[in-house]
Design a protein around this motif. Structure first.
Motif, PDB file in Angstrom:
ATOM      1  N   GLY A  62      36.319  28.272  33.137  1.00 21.46           N
ATOM      2  CA  GLY A  62      37.724  28.074  33.508  1.00 21.46           C
ATOM      3  C   GLY A  62      38.328  26.812  32.943  1.00 21.46           C
ATOM      4  N   SER A  70      44.847  32.047  35.334  1.00 25.54           N
ATOM      5  CA  SER A  70      43.662  32.214  36.166  1.00 25.54           C
ATOM      6  C   SER A  70      42.581  32.962  35.407  1.00 25.54           C
ATOM      7  N   SER A  72      38.872  35.018  36.429  1.00 24.23           N
ATOM      8  CA  SER A  72      38.014  35.485  37.516  1.00 24.23           C
ATOM      9  C   SER A  72      36.747  36.110  36.958  1.00 24.23           C
ATOM     10  N   ASP A  87      36.871  32.876  41.346  1.00 23.10           N
ATOM     11  CA  ASP A  87      38.041  32.751  40.479  1.00 23.10           C
ATOM     12  C   ASP A  87      38.536  31.319  40.454  1.00 23.10           C
ATOM     13  N   CYS A  88      39.268  31.023  39.418  1.00 20.04           N
ATOM     14  CA  CYS A  88      39.814  29.677  39.272  1.00 20.04           C
ATOM     15  C   CYS A  88      41.230  29.775  38.731  1.00 20.04           C
ATOM     16  N   VAL A  89      42.008  28.789  39.075  1.00 23.31           N
ATOM     17  CA  VAL A  89      43.372  28.669  38.575  1.00 23.31           C
ATOM     18  C   VAL A  89      43.483  27.323  37.868  1.00 23.31           C
ATOM     19  N   ARG A 270      44.008  30.200  47.931  1.00 25.53           N
ATOM     20  CA  ARG A 270      45.431  30.521  47.901  1.00 25.53           C
ATOM     21  C   ARG A 270      45.885  31.326  49.116  1.00 25.53           C
TER      22      ARG A 270
END
Length: 321
Positions: A62, A70, A72, A87-89, A270
Motif C-alpha cells: 500500500g 485504496s 485491498s 485494506d489500506c487507504v 472507516r
C-alpha cells in the motif's frame, strides 16, 4: 547507506534500493499498529499470525500508492480461515491507514497451525484490488491460493499478473518484556509485532528482463539479493531495538543499500455509527424488531470490533413515542 530518518522505528515503511543491482524493495516493522488490530479481535493464535502477515504485506504494497486511493488484499478459501481481508487507504502524501479482519470457523482446533498456511486457508483464491477512487476504474488481479505461505501467494501474483520477479519475507509474533522471558506463560502476555521485507527485480536494461515462464533463468544480481534477503531471521524482523536501516545494512552491505523517505502506517477504520445506522434502516421494521435484545440492537464492525447500540426508535423515528 543514507543516515537514518527522523521516524520512530515502528509503523513506518521504508523504500530502498540495492546500489549495485537492479533491485528495489521496501521494509516495515509494525508495532503498536499490529498490536492494536490483533488485540481488538482476540483471535486464535494461528488466525492472528495470518492476519498479522496480511497487514504487514499490505503495508509493504500500500505504501507504493502515489495517489489518494485504496488497496485491498483478500484470500477466500474452503479452510477453517475462510476469509482474510486487509485494506489500506493512502492519502497520497506519505501516510497509509490499515485495517483487517478474518472470517474463521470458531469450532475448529487451531493448535499447532501457526505456520500451516495451506491447512488454514484451503483451496481458493488470492486477490489484490486497487481502487483509485472517483470515476476511475478499479483493477483486480486474482491468482489461486497456491504455495506454503501468504508470501508465496503474493510472489506468484506479481510473477503471473505483473511479470515482476518478487521475493517477500514476513514474520509475526509476540514480544515480551525481558524480565518475563521471550516465551511468557500467560497466553495474552506480550505485544504483537510484525515485520516484513519485499524486493523486486526491476532491470533498467531490456536484455536483462527474464520471461516469467522461465523463472530459473535468473540474473545473478537478483539471485544473490533474493538469497541474502531470505537470511533475515524472524527474530531480526521482530526485534524492536533493531532499526530497519541497520537490518538492511546487515543484508546488503556488500552491494550498498540506499534508503529513501518512508510512509507512516496507522490503524484506521472507516466505520461510524451513522454508516451502520444507515445500513440497518434498510431493513423492514419487523426484522429490526426481531434483532432487539434488552431494548437495543447491537452491531459490531468486522474490522475494528467496535460495538454500536441503537434503540428501535433511533432507527425507525416514526416508532418513537
Amino acid at each position: 547507506m543514507q543516515p537514518a530518518h527522523d521516524y520512530e522505528p515502528d509503523d513506518v515503511v521504508l523504500p530502498f534500493a540495492v546500489e549495485n543491482a537492479d533491485v528495489r524493495g521496501r521494509i516495515t516493522r509494525l508495532g503498536p499498529l499490529a498490536d492494536e488490530v490483533l488485540r481488538r479481535h482476540a483471535y486464535p493464535e494461528a488466525v492472528s499470525h495470518l492476519l498479522g502477515e496480511a497487514l504487514c504485506l499490505l503495508a509493504l504494497l500500500g505504501s507504493t500508492l502515489k495517489i489518494r486511493g485504496s488497496l485491498s488484499l483478500q484470500t477466500k478459501g474452503d479452510g477453517p480461515v475462510r476469509l482474510l481481508i486487509a485494506d489500506c487507504v493512502s492519502d497520497g502524501g506519505g501516510k497509509v491507514n490499515l485495517r483487517g479482519y478474518a472470517g474463521f470457523d470458531r469450532e475448529a482446533d487451531y493448535t499447532g497451525l501457526d505456520h500451516a498456511f495451506s491447512r488454514l486457508v484451503g483451496q481458493g483464491y488470492f486477490a489484490l484490488t486497487i481502487d483509485p477512487g472517483g470515476d476511475a476504474d478499479r483493477y483486480q488481479g486474482i491468482v489461486a491460493l497456491e504455495g506454503a505461505s501468504l508470501s508465496e501467494c503474493a510472489e506468484r501474483y506479481f510473477l503471473t499478473s505483473e511479470q515482476i520477479p518478487t521475493s517477500i519475507k514476513l514474520a509475526v509474533g509476540r514480544v515480551y518484556a525481558r524480565e518475563a522471558g521471550r516465551f511468557a506463560p500467560e497466553a495474552d502476555a506480550g505485544h504483537w509485532r510484525a515485520g516484513g521485507v519485499m524486493i523486486q527485480h526491476l532491470p533498467r536494461r531490456q536484455d536483462l528482463v527474464r520471461a516469467p515462464e522461465d523463472p530459473l533463468d535468473e540474473h545473478e544480481d537478483w539471485r544473490r539479493c533474493r538469497i541474502l534477503m531470505q537470511t533475515a531471521s524472524e527474530a531480526e524482523l521482530l526485534e524492536p531495538r533493531l532499526a530497519s536501516e541497520e537490518l538492511l545494512y546487515r543484508l546488503f552491505h556488500e552491494d550498498g543499500v540506499r534508503v529513501f523517505p518512508g510512509a507512516r502506517a496507522v490503524f484506521g477504520c472507516r466505520c461510524s455509527r451513522e454508516r451502520l445506522a444507515g445500513l440497518l434502516r434498510q431493513y423492514p421494521r419487523e426484522e429490526l424488531a426481531e434483532l432487539l435484545q434488552d431494548g437495543h440492537i447491537t452491531g459490531n464492525c468486522e474490522f475494528c470490533n467496535e460495538a454500536y447500540r441503537f434503540t428501535l426508535e433511533e432507527l425507525v423515528p416514526e416508532m418513537a413515542p
